[in-house]
Design a protein around this motif. Structure first.
Motif, PDB file in Angstrom:
ATOM      1  N   VAL A 120       2.651   9.456 -10.713  1.00 47.06           N
ATOM      2  CA  VAL A 120       1.955  10.164  -9.631  1.00 47.06           C
ATOM      3  C   VAL A 120       0.919  11.126 -10.204  1.00 47.06           C
ATOM      4  O   VAL A 120      -0.201  11.246  -9.700  1.00 47.06           O
ATOM      5  N   THR A 121       1.269  11.786 -11.289  1.00 48.73           N
ATOM      6  CA  THR A 121       0.337  12.724 -11.928  1.00 48.73           C
ATOM      7  C   THR A 121      -0.919  12.009 -12.403  1.00 48.73           C
ATOM      8  O   THR A 121      -2.039  12.497 -12.214  1.00 48.73           O
ATOM      9  N   ARG A 122      -0.730  10.855 -13.011  1.00 48.97           N
ATOM     10  CA  ARG A 122      -1.878  10.118 -13.554  1.00 48.97           C
ATOM     11  C   ARG A 122      -2.792   9.574 -12.464  1.00 48.97           C
ATOM     12  O   ARG A 122      -3.998   9.398 -12.682  1.00 48.97           O
ATOM     13  N   ILE A 138      -0.628   3.199  -5.646  1.00 47.79           N
ATOM     14  CA  ILE A 138      -1.206   4.499  -5.284  1.00 47.79           C
ATOM     15  C   ILE A 138      -2.730   4.430  -5.349  1.00 47.79           C
ATOM     16  O   ILE A 138      -3.423   4.933  -4.462  1.00 47.79           O
ATOM     17  N   ALA A 139      -3.244   3.788  -6.391  1.00 45.74           N
ATOM     18  CA  ALA A 139      -4.697   3.646  -6.505  1.00 45.74           C
ATOM     19  C   ALA A 139      -5.262   2.863  -5.328  1.00 45.74           C
ATOM     20  O   ALA A 139      -6.288   3.240  -4.737  1.00 45.74           O
ATOM     21  N   ASP A 140      -4.589   1.788  -4.949  1.00 48.84           N
ATOM     22  CA  ASP A 140      -5.050   0.967  -3.824  1.00 48.84           C
ATOM     23  C   ASP A 140      -4.981   1.731  -2.502  1.00 48.84           C
ATOM     24  O   ASP A 140      -5.782   1.488  -1.588  1.00 48.84           O
ATOM     25  N   SER A 151       0.775   6.761   3.808  1.00 48.44           N
ATOM     26  CA  SER A 151       1.160   5.644   2.945  1.00 48.44           C
ATOM     27  C   SER A 151       2.465   5.981   2.246  1.00 48.44           C
ATOM     28  O   SER A 151       2.650   7.092   1.738  1.00 48.44           O
ATOM     29  N   VAL A 152       3.370   5.003   2.208  1.00 43.49           N
ATOM     30  CA  VAL A 152       4.701   5.209   1.644  1.00 43.49           C
ATOM     31  C   VAL A 152       4.908   4.233   0.494  1.00 43.49           C
ATOM     32  O   VAL A 152       4.630   3.035   0.622  1.00 43.49           O
ATOM     33  N   PHE A 153       5.406   4.776  -0.625  1.00 46.30           N
ATOM     34  CA  PHE A 153       5.667   3.972  -1.818  1.00 46.30           C
ATOM     35  C   PHE A 153       7.144   4.088  -2.153  1.00 46.30           C
ATOM     36  O   PHE A 153       7.642   5.197  -2.394  1.00 46.30           O
TER      37      PHE A 153
END
Length: 616
Positions: free
Chosen positions: A403-405, A557-559, A567-569
């Motif tokens: 998530v940080t990246r 996350i990028a998409d 948005s849920v991951f």
């Protein structure tokens, strides 16, 4: 007598709330960001009709759960550093009681929120009314009395004119930096509809500003002398630094005098963690760097912190026999804890006064050198913990790394509340801007996360809000996910599924307990739950994806940056792995006797650890 206007009591409340103002960034804005409401028979005809009349000036938001809407209101105020806040209204009975847990969150964290629950009939004509709690020995008791212990100010309005003084007292508490916390005005439902000739002056616009008490001269002189006489001082920065908006003053104070800074859960983001003097989190969930300095310090300068057990390692972290403490706090209650030398003042004004009195003084250079060396060691450990992996079940830290990246940065706020994630985030999340880290760890209330994310996004819609939540907290409260979609407020929600209460399972193991009733596999069941979090999130209108690896999570996350809504991951994680570096003992009592040898061994370790505690 001045001019009057005839209104119902509920109308008076609505018209009063809409004209309360404050100054933010030089601009006058309404101090109430809106009202959360779930209507029932106890408030729909009174406060509901009144809010409809002012809907253009004071927005009413509909939620799915009373506790959830109150969490959103709390997060809104916290994200605004208590300069703005919200009100919440419910019907009597279960609607009101659903908000009591959230009131506890606000009370412990000293966050302003106005609760307006409906109450029974003051005239008692229809007693017992639907949902009324009857006390066999006290006819004045209602369900709303449960708010008393978790409110800074409580009042039951049984006559329409009582609201005049009650509203003024409520605003004083909500805006006062010392008394700040939840206010409950319990509104008897018949009185909501009763009319009274209110003075027009009650509805004059009023601007509330932050009060900043100056330090006492003697306390200030004593604090300056203590600092000058110390060899290994350290600043422990708490949430009061953020609420005072004293982050620039904190950094300037540390730089001018060569003082390392460590942060509590509430204080994280009070200093940019890339700053050379910023050593990160302290205490039970602390970095190795912060705790190494804290263990040796001879003077703790505690700024705006309650010094609770996670910060102090259950008062076993500070090991220097010559330790002294300065309690720089707006609340004398906190400033004198554990024999601290009090400096009762606003954090910003207190830091400025201290710095002026210390002009030209710096801590020994060896302290800064040690801090730098310890920080280097910690950063290497943190990088290893958050590094990408191909493991089928990654750790929480590895998910935080992903998530940080992909979403980290000054324009991102990460939000969490309970379980194992707060400890890992406290250590590892690189908070670089005030408010970029939002943790509810005073009450550690499971279920705060998604509703809190909504409130934080309402406070700062321009920011990316990342909610990190375990499967246990997600199951406790997820309804405001649908509200975020309804309001068009995009959240990024990362669900870490370790199939149970992994944090408490680890604590259970650490205290010698058997794996019992925490992870789903260790609970009584006839059918093992197979919860499809992706499908559930989609059913509430979110865009959701289940990923199988850290690489897939980063890509998802990028998409998602092009997504137009929440948005849920979802990712499966290991319930047992935590970051080994850093941390400190926490006092969790282990049974003195047990038929299980594991418990007896844990008790021996517990007794040994307690010997390091500073009692009183």
């Amino acid at each position: 007598m001045g001019k009057t206007i005839r209104l119902t009591m509920a109308q008076a409340v609505a018209h009063f709330l809409k004209v309360q103002m404050t100054i933010v960034d030089g601009k006058k804005v309404p101090i109430f960001g809106g009202v959360w409401a779930i209507f029932g028979h106890g408030n729909v005809a009174g406060i509901g009709e009144a809010l409809y009349q002012v809907r253009e000036e004071l927005t009413t938001y509909r939620a799915h759960n009373e506790q959830g809407m109150a969490h959103a209101a709390i997060a809104y105020a916290k994200a605004n550093f208590r300069t703005r806040f919200m009100a919440c209204t419910s019907s009597i009975g279960p609607g009101a009681l659903n908000m009591v847990t959230a009131a506890g969150v606000a009370h412990v964290n000293r966050i302003p929120v106005l609760f307006l629950p409906g109450d029974v009939f003051a005239n008692r004509a229809p007693d017992p009314v639907l949902q009324q709690i009857e006390d066999f020995g006290d006819g004045t008791v209602s369900a709303n009395d449960a708010f008393r212990s978790v409110s800074r100010y409580f009042d039951r309005i049984t006559r329409p004119e009582q609201i005049i003084s009650a509203l003024k007292r409520a605003m004083q508490v909500l805006t006062d930096p010392l008394d700040c916390g939840p206010v409950t005005l319990s509104l008897c439902q018949d009185v909501q509809a009763e009319a009274f000739d209110y003075p027009e002056s009650l509805f004059d616009e009023k601007v509330w500003t932050t009060r900043r008490p100056q330090p006492d001269a003697d306390e200030l002189a004593n604090a300056i002398a203590l600092i000058k006489g110390s060899q290994k001082p350290v600043i422990v920065a708490g949430g009061g630094v953020l609420y005072s908006q004293a982050t620039k003053e904190l950094a300037a104070f540390a730089e001018a005098h060569g003082l390392p800074v460590v942060v509590t859960q509430a204080g994280k983001s009070a200093i940019n963690e890339t700053h050379p003097l910023a050593l990160g989190s302290v205490g039970v969930t602390g970095t190795s760097a912060a705790n190494a300095i804290a263990e040796e310090t001879d003077l703790v300068i505690a700024v705006g912190t309650r010094c609770q057990d996670f910060t102090t390692g259950s008062w076993a972290l500070f090991k220097n026999d010559n330790l002294r403490m300065i309690g720089l706090n707006i609340a004398a209650y906190d400033a004198v804890k554990h024999d601290s030398h009090p400096l009762v003042t606003d954090a910003r004004e207190g830091l400025k006064a201290l710095s002026a009195g210390l002009s030209g003084w710096k801590a020994p250079a060896a302290l800064v050198e040690k801090a730098a060396a310890e920080k280097k060691v910690w950063m290497e450990a943190a990088d290893r913990a958050m590094a990408t992996t191909n493991a089928a079940l990654p750790s929480d830290a590895q998910v935080i790394g992903a998530v940080t990246r992909t979403l980290g940065g000054e324009n991102t706020t990460v939000l969490c509340a309970a379980g194992g994630l707060p400890g890992e985030l406290h250590k590892l999340w690189p908070a670089t801007a005030p408010g970029s880290y939002h943790m509810e760890y005073g009450f550690s209330c499971m279920g705060y996360e998604i509703a809190g994310g909504l409130g934080a996004k309402m406070a700062h819609p321009e920011r990316d809000v990342v909610v990190m939540v375990g499967d246990g907290s997600y199951m406790m409260m997820n309804s405001e996910l649908a509200t975020s979609v309804m309001l068009g407020l995009k959240l990024n929600i990362v669900v870490l599924d370790n199939r149970g209460y992994g944090c408490i399972n680890r604590l259970q193991m650490g205290t010698g307990g058997a794996n019992f009733n925490n992870l789903l596999k260790d609970s009584y069941y006839e059918v093992m739950p197979e919860i499809d979090f992706r499908a559930h999130a989609e059913s509430m209108g979110a865009i959701a994806v289940k990923v199988a690896s850290i690489a897939e999570l980063e890509q998802a996350i990028a998409d998602s940056k092009k997504n137009d809504r929440t948005s849920v991951f979802v990712i499966d994680t290991d319930p047992l792995v935590t970051t080994e570096a850093g941390g400190h003992w926490w006092d969790v009592a282990v049974p003195e006797v047990s038929p299980r040898e594991q418990v007896n061994e844990a008790r021996k370790g517990y007794v040994e650890a307690r010997a390091a505690q500073r009692i009183g």
